[in-house]
Write a protein that holds these residues in place. Structure first.
Motif, short mmCIF file in Angstrom:
data_model
loop_
_atom_site.label_atom_id
_atom_site.label_comp_id
_atom_site.label_asym_id
_atom_site.label_seq_id
_atom_site.Cartn_x
_atom_site.Cartn_y
_atom_site.Cartn_z
N TYR A 112 59.20 79.14 27.34
CA TYR A 112 59.82 77.82 27.42
C TYR A 112 61.33 77.85 27.19
CZ TYR A 112 54.95 76.40 27.26
OH TYR A 112 53.61 76.26 27.54
N ARG A 113 61.92 79.04 27.19
CA ARG A 113 63.37 79.13 27.06
C ARG A 113 64.04 78.69 28.35
NH1 ARG A 113 65.03 84.49 23.66
NH2 ARG A 113 63.77 84.09 21.81
N PRO A 114 65.30 78.35 28.41
CA PRO A 114 66.22 78.31 27.29
C PRO A 114 65.98 77.08 26.40
CG PRO A 114 67.29 77.44 29.23
CD PRO A 114 65.93 77.91 29.65
N ILE A 115 66.66 77.07 25.28
CA ILE A 115 66.45 75.99 24.33
C ILE A 115 67.23 74.74 24.77
CG2 ILE A 115 66.92 75.30 21.95
CD1 ILE A 115 66.44 78.71 21.92
N ARG A 116 66.49 73.64 24.76
CA ARG A 116 67.11 72.36 25.11
C ARG A 116 66.65 71.32 24.11
NH1 ARG A 116 64.01 72.87 29.96
NH2 ARG A 116 63.14 74.42 28.55
N SER B 162 67.71 85.49 14.85
CA SER B 162 67.32 84.30 15.61
C SER B 162 68.47 83.89 16.53
CB SER B 162 66.99 83.15 14.67
OG SER B 162 68.18 82.46 14.33
N CYS B 163 68.13 83.14 17.56
CA CYS B 163 69.15 82.72 18.53
C CYS B 163 70.22 81.85 17.89
CB CYS B 163 68.49 81.95 19.67
SG CYS B 163 67.38 82.97 20.65
N ARG B 164 69.91 81.26 16.74
CA ARG B 164 70.92 80.44 16.10
C ARG B 164 72.02 81.31 15.51
NH1 ARG B 164 68.40 75.53 14.38
NH2 ARG B 164 68.71 75.27 16.61
N LYS C 67 72.65 84.53 16.64
CA LYS C 67 73.30 85.33 17.67
C LYS C 67 72.44 85.32 18.93
CE LYS C 67 74.90 90.14 18.22
NZ LYS C 67 73.94 90.67 19.21
N CYS C 68 73.09 85.09 20.06
CA CYS C 68 72.36 85.16 21.33
C CYS C 68 72.07 86.62 21.64
CB CYS C 68 73.20 84.55 22.44
SG CYS C 68 72.52 84.85 24.09
N SER C 69 70.82 86.91 21.93
CA SER C 69 70.53 88.32 22.22
C SER C 69 70.37 88.57 23.72
CB SER C 69 69.31 88.80 21.43
OG SER C 69 68.30 87.84 21.46
N GLY C 70 70.83 87.61 24.50
CA GLY C 70 70.93 87.86 25.94
C GLY C 70 69.61 87.94 26.68
N CYS C 71 68.70 86.98 26.42
CA CYS C 71 67.40 87.02 27.10
C CYS C 71 67.55 86.67 28.58
CB CYS C 71 66.40 86.10 26.43
SG CYS C 71 66.65 84.35 26.77
N GLY C 72 68.62 85.98 28.93
CA GLY C 72 68.87 85.69 30.34
C GLY C 72 68.42 84.32 30.80
N THR C 73 67.62 83.62 30.00
CA THR C 73 67.07 82.35 30.49
C THR C 73 68.12 81.25 30.63
OG1 THR C 73 66.50 81.73 28.24
CG2 THR C 73 64.75 82.72 29.56
N ASN C 74 69.24 81.39 29.93
CA ASN C 74 70.28 80.36 30.06
C ASN C 74 70.80 80.26 31.49
OD1 ASN C 74 71.33 82.91 29.67
ND2 ASN C 74 73.20 82.18 28.67
N LYS C 75 70.63 81.34 32.27
CA LYS C 75 71.09 81.30 33.67
C LYS C 75 70.33 80.26 34.46
CE LYS C 75 72.66 86.09 34.00
NZ LYS C 75 71.68 86.93 33.25
N VAL D 135 73.67 77.24 30.17
CA VAL D 135 73.59 76.45 28.94
C VAL D 135 72.32 76.76 28.15
CG1 VAL D 135 73.48 74.12 27.98
CG2 VAL D 135 74.94 74.60 29.96
N CYS D 136 72.50 76.98 26.86
CA CYS D 136 71.35 77.12 25.96
C CYS D 136 71.74 76.44 24.66
CB CYS D 136 71.03 78.60 25.73
SG CYS D 136 69.65 78.85 24.59
N HIS D 137 70.88 75.57 24.16
CA HIS D 137 71.22 74.80 22.97
C HIS D 137 70.92 75.53 21.66
CE1 HIS D 137 70.86 70.72 25.27
NE2 HIS D 137 71.93 71.40 25.59
N ALA D 138 70.67 76.83 21.75
CA ALA D 138 70.23 77.54 20.55
C ALA D 138 71.25 77.45 19.43
CB ALA D 138 69.94 78.99 20.87
N LEU D 139 72.52 77.65 19.80
CA LEU D 139 73.52 77.69 18.74
C LEU D 139 73.82 76.30 18.22
CD1 LEU D 139 75.72 80.50 20.22
CD2 LEU D 139 74.37 80.58 18.13
S1 SF4 Z 1 70.02 82.58 26.06
FE1 SF4 Z 1 70.46 83.63 24.11
S2 SF4 Z 1 70.40 82.00 22.60
FE2 SF4 Z 1 69.39 81.17 24.44
S3 SF4 Z 1 67.21 81.63 24.19
FE3 SF4 Z 1 68.08 83.38 25.28
S4 SF4 Z 1 68.63 84.83 23.67
FE4 SF4 Z 1 68.32 82.86 22.68
#
Ligand code: SF4
Lengths: 618, 224
Positions: free
Chosen positions: A280-284, A592-594, A596-604, A609-613
């Motif tokens: 269900y990523r990215p976080i919104r 956790s994504c809050r 540091k973003c670990s680059g999962c790629g779903t924000n593309k 945009v990813c609301h994790a931070l």
């Molecule tokens: S883009 Fe980064 S911060 Fe967003 S869910 Fe993926 S790893 Fe986490």
């Protein structure tokens, strides 16, 4: 209105309210005004299906349209099925009572693998052939969504279109398209060719699969202009996204019967075993105001006296405390409880805690998932023993005497020592109770341990791992029971074989379709129900089709093997998953994504945009 | 706080609502109507809402009393309007008023029962069979009860609980009008009586409908 035939059988079955429709807020329209009839099918009982948020959202969304009518269909329980077959009553939709074979779209939601035989059974009860190739007409077109669609291959021959990702937008796209093709008088093939041009639409019949001599997948090749990779759909902005202001209020008691608010989608935690956390990523996030308004409208229209704030990890919602404060302003007065499932209670302000019933009433639950710190690091479950203890202490200080702990057995790298660790941790919680000077006087403590079986799932860092065999799981369960020395700890485990079957389908390919069909024809259904599940029939089905379940469940895959779901694109980069897998085996955690973003790629998928931070930073 | 008795018609799809479900369903309806219910005091407060004589699943009714306690100065008319707006399908508010009789005063209920047969000859014949069986006075049914912890099967004589009974036929229907014992102590469910008739007379209608028409006190006057 119900037919006399139906009324007669309703008095012969348990809980007839499952089959009548007519509930408050259910939507009835005039057939003559409708261009597209949509049967939303939940392949399990009414009580389970009616608790499902996704169905409520799509039901409301389709019924907002004047040209379409969405109705609900659930799997009839065994007694009702028997009566329906005996009296030649085909599967019908609850709102109109019309047989669903005459609908334009039949849509299934696939929430768990063990519902697959029910999908076939429902198609059959509707009077339709179970295989897509045998349904020649344009309508009904059979579609499916839900988390299992991330690897839809085992159901490929039965479903016309799979819709990976979130359904809000693509559902409307499909309705528009079927409406157009009905008007044009198109063939099914013409419609499908047009449908695969839409993002997030997968027509399995347009893909051919080749296998290697060792039975692994060699290649999946699209045709008819279908995309090489099918990219899942997501909704970008949850604040403007459709959310129902009415829920159908069942007469019967169902599993979750309350106002449900969704706070955000995705999860910042990155537990390596958890498929939902990645799917269900990215976080919104939703704004607190949006959530509050939605809760208010739903409570008004339903009369519910409970609000459940639900998301994968509720306490990670950045606006949780302001939201609760706003809600409490009117919920207390209106005698509405707020329930917070999946809550970590560390750092929870005491005065808020007092006011929230979900925590107050049901006692305390905590999910360490693994018995030792070593293994918790492997799975990236960032819970320490101290946290478990301090939570337990808080609970006992507050007067609770029951604690529930959730674990998994069969995690990668697990040893018997880790299994023993589960019993030890539970014992420590018991000890904590007796050492606590503030414990409730004259009462004893119960610690319930629920140990489910780990099933490796696609799109997780463990998607290449071998699942423990039934024999090993049984042994570990036995070891767990033997490690427990106190009667204050109650241990419950899952049935072994159902987990293996879940594992087979989760990572299966198209060849399994034959097994599913064979098992269903021999009478398998409701496989998720322990009292219905028939191990022998399933074993026979695998034998008859000459397919080994071990090949799918308990085989270690290499990183370069073509996986049966590689043509599904959930935005998660394979390199990220490989990297996470390697870190797991090294016992290295990932923040956790809050943090540091670990680059999962779903924000593309969401324009970066990813609301994790933080929502405003994103 | 005051007590109010709401009379509800129950028909259509709503008849498949069990008593427990009905309680929950009506509590929500009252909440939607914005009528503040009175809550019991104590550890686990709950709203006061009860049905003096729960209707068995599958039967319809001309008027079911529902007793609630409310904390508001709304008039009966206002309550009637507010509730009418929020009722689910199958429920109609017939009237709202002060409870005149105590719940325990219900002694009997009057039912209208329709049995459908394939043709009028069969209906006519069956009506005769039914009358003979009732007049014979020998109808029995088995009832499982509890004696301490043991389950015991008791044979009960149904005629003791039948106070009025008429059966006639009309086309392919048998129409029955019956007054049967009802209440929390002695109660004869008309479905049980029908089963006994089917068994003793060796017939089975193709379709059955049972409707509770009114509740009566021991002197045959209306329960209000
Ligand atoms: S883009 Fe980064 S911060 Fe967003 S869910 Fe993926 S790893 Fe986490």
């Amino acid at each position: 209105m119900l037919s006399k035939e139906l009324k007669n059988i309703l008095l012969k079955v348990q809980k007839p309210g499952r089959y009548t429709g007519g509930e408050l807020n259910s939507v009835v329209k005039n057939r003559a005004d409708i261009a597209v009839r949509y049967a939303f099918c939940f392949p399990d009982t009414y009580e389970i299906g009616m608790s499902h948020l996704g169905m409520k959202i799509l039901y409301g969304l389709v019924n907002e349209r004047e040209d379409a009518w969405c109705e609900r269909v659930f799997a009839p329980w065994l007694d009702m099925e028997e009566q329906m077959r005996k009296n030649n009553i085909p599967l019908y939709a609850l709102e109109s009572g019309d047989p669903i074979a005459g609908f334009d779209i039949i849509g299934f939601t696939l929430q768990y693998e063990l519902c697959y035989t029910n999908v076939l059974n429902m198609l059959d009860l509707a009077g339709l052939p179970v295989r897509s190739a045998d349904r020649k007409a344009l309508t009904p077109i059979v579609i499916a969504g839900g988390p299992c669609v991330c690897n839809p291959e085992p159901l490929a021959p039965f479903i016309d279109l799979f819709l990976p990702g979130e359904g809000e937008e693509v559902t409307n796209d499909i309705i528009d398209l079927i409406k157009k093709h009905k008007a044009l008088g198109s063939t099914k093939e013409e419609f499908l060719k047009d449908a695969v041009k839409i993002q997030g639409v997968y027509a399995p019949s347009f893909y051919s699969v080749e296998y290697n001599s060792d039975d692994t997948v060699k290649a999946v090749t699209p045709s008819n202009g279908a995309p090489e990779k099918v990219k899942k759909r997501i909704v970008s902005d949850l604040d403007s996204c459709y959310y129902p202001d009415k829920f159908v209020v069942p007469f019967l008691e169902v599993v979750h019967d309350r106002t449900t608010a969704e706070l955000f989608r995705g999860c910042i935690r990155g537990c390596r075993f958890c498929q939902a956390g990645f799917l269900y990523r990215p976080i919104r996030e939703k704004a607190a105001k949006t959530v509050e308004d939605q809760c208010r409208r739903l409570c008004d229209s339903t009369g519910y006296d409970e609000i459940s704030l639900c998301s994968l990890s509720t306490s990670d919602y950045t606006k949780l405390f302001p939201l609760l404060n706003d809600l409490l302003e009117w919920t207390e007065k209106d005698r509405i409880n707020i329930a917070l499932p999946s809550l970590r209670i560390d750092n929870f302000p005491e005065e808020l805690m007092q006011k929230i019933s979900g925590v107050r009433r049901s006692g305390l639950t905590f999910a360490p998932e693994a018995g030792t710190q070593r293994l918790r690091d492997v799975i990236n479950k960032n819970v320490t023993e101290e946290e478990v203890m301090s939570t337990a202490k808080e609970a006992f200080d507050g007067g609770w005497t029951a604690v529930k702990l959730y674990f998994m057995i069969g995690l990668p790298t697990e040893t018997l020592e880790d299994v023993e660790g589960i019993a030890k941790l539970a014992q420590k919680v018991v000890d904590e109770f007796y050492h606590n000077p503030n414990k409730p006087k004259g009462k004893s403590v119960t610690v319930s341990v629920s140990a489910s079986t780990f099933v490796p799932k696609p799109f997780t860092p463990f998607q290449w791992e071998a699942q423990d065999t039934a024999g090993v799981i049984a042994e570990k369960q036995k070891h767990l029971f033997e490690s427990n020395t106190t009667r204050k700890v109650n241990i419950s485990c899952h049935k072994v074989y159902t987990s293996v079957l879940e594992g087979v389908f989760a990572r299966g390919d198209r060849r399994l379709a034959e097994v599913i069909e064979t098992a269903w024809r021999s009478g398998c259904k409701f496989d998720g129900w322990d009292d219905v599940f028939d191990t022998e029939k399933w074993t026979q089905a695998f034998e008859k089709c000459n397919i080994s379940p071990e090949f799918y469940a308990s085989r270690q895959r290499s990183f370069d093997e073509v996986l049966p779901w590689d043509h599904m694109d959930y935005g998660i980069s394979k390199n990220f998953l490989i990297n996470e897998n390697k870190r797991a085996h090294e016992g290295v955690t990932t923040p956790s994504c809050r943090e540091k973003c670990s680059g999962c790629g779903t924000n593309k998928l969401n324009g970066g945009v990813c609301h994790a931070l933080c929502k405003s930073m994103a | 706080m005051r007590s109010v008795r709401v009379w509800l018609e129950k028909s259509g799809r709503a008849i498949y609502t069990s008593h427990l479900d009905l309680n929950r369903c009506m509590t929500r309806a009252v909440r939607r109507a914005n009528i503040p219910l009175w809550y019991t005091e104590g550890f686990n407060p709950h709203p006061y809402l009860m049905f003096p004589l729960p209707l068995p699943l599958g039967q319809s009714s001309d008027g079911e009393p529902m007793d609630i306690r409310i904390e508001t100065d709304m008039t009966d008319g206002e309550i009637f309007d507010a509730l009418s707006r929020v009722m689910p399908e199958g429920f109609t508010v017939k009237s709202v008023g002060e409870p005149k009789d105590k719940a325990g005063d219900v002694a009997m209920a009057q039912y209208g029962i329709t049995l459908e047969f394939p043709d009028s000859a069969q209906a006519e014949r069956t009506a005769g069979v039914i009358r003979t069986l009732i007049d014979g006075g020998e109808l029995t049914a088995e009832k499982t009860g509890k004696k301490g912890r043991m389950k015991v099967v008791k044979e009960i004589k149904l005629n003791d609980f039948i106070h009025r009974f008429e059966a006639g036929s009309e086309d392919c229907y048998v129409k029955i009008s019956a007054v049967l014992s009802a209440g929390s102590t002695v109660n004869l469910n008309p479905a049980l009586l029908l089963d006994a008739l089917y068994k003793a007379g060796d017939f089975e209608p193709v379709y059955t409908e049972i409707r509770r028409q009114k509740l009566l006190k021991s002197d045959f006057s209306d329960f209000e």
